[in-house]
Design an enzyme around this catalytic site. Structure first.
Site: not given
Length: 251
Positions: A18, A67, A93, A146, A159, A161, A163
């Protein structure tokens, strides 16, 4: 749409059923690449995407895989090698968010985001290296990071941290594998029109848009085009780099 020279190659895209991942899968297939992707729960979406890839005349492989699980990630890669014969590209991803101010954030929300976003990228990168080293032309890895990992975002300590960690992983791994003709780069995306973005309340959306010099959110096809370029032969002299595609938000 532009296409880049990935014809006849094979790729893995994690979290490919998606949003941005799906757009990357389809763009790679349109460019002549066989594509494998994992899913966590959405088996029906995975089968539908396999059909779309087949309709483009390319081979597709999909399987359920967490993952964050090292053994499961290695097994997935092993299955892809058996299916395609080689792995030329990896796009890390897969990602989740569990936003909250750090004083209110639960430990499990920190762990879930770090494990999926950062450990997941480590798991798959580690698993594909040996197959890639066997390729005559090496390979390419793109980590979907990001701007949250570049500048930090309120309420996204986990998030941001994860990225930022992906950016560090990108640079370290790029140095480790450059001699084997494997490139590793990161794409730091800003806000992109996805299901996640559509759930933003109107007031917050307008506040964010006011901070974007180009005045709009990105779209998944734009992200997919950039990824295909970064994987292609046109980018073979680029490694260890972070490309920001954010409409100017973090400049």
């Amino acid at each position: 749409m532009n296409t880049y020279d990935v014809n006849g190659r094979s790729a893995i895209v994690t979290g490919g059923t998606r949003g941005i991942g799906k757009a990357i899968v389809l763009q790679l297939a349109r460019s002549g690449c066989s594509v494998a992707f994992n899913y966590s729960k959405s088996a029906d979406e995975a089968e539908a995407l396999k059909s779309e890839v087949a309709a483009l005349g390319m081979k597709a492989f999909a399987a359920q895989c967490d993952v964050a699980n090292t053994d499961a990630s290695a097994e997935f890669v092993k299955q892809v090698v058996a299916e395609f014969g080689a792995i030329d590209f990896l796009v890390n991803n897969a990602g989740i968010t569990r936003d909250q101010l750090i004083m209110r954030m639960k430990e499990e929300d920190w762990d879930a985001v770090i494990d999926t976003n950062l450990k997941g990228a480590w798991n798959f990168s580690k698993a594909v290296l040996r197959p890639m080293m066997k390729n005559e032309n090496g390979g390419s890895i793109v980590n979907i990071s990001s701007i949250s990992g570049v500048v930090g975002m309120l309420g996204q300590s986990n998030y941001s941290a994860s990225k930022a960690g992906m950016i560090g992983l990108t640079k370290a791994l790029a140095k480790e594998v450059a001699s084997r003709n494997i490139t590793v780069n990161a794409l730091a995306l800003g806000l992109v029109e996805t299901e996640m973005a559509s759930e933003m309340n109107a007031e917050y959306r307008e506040k964010i848009l006011a901070q974007i010099p180009l005045g709009r959110l990105g779209n998944v096809d734009e992200a997919a085009e950039i990824v295909c370029f970064m994987l292609s032969d046109a980018a073979r002299y680029i490694t260890g780099q972070v490309i920001q595609a954010d409409g100017g938000l973090a400049m």
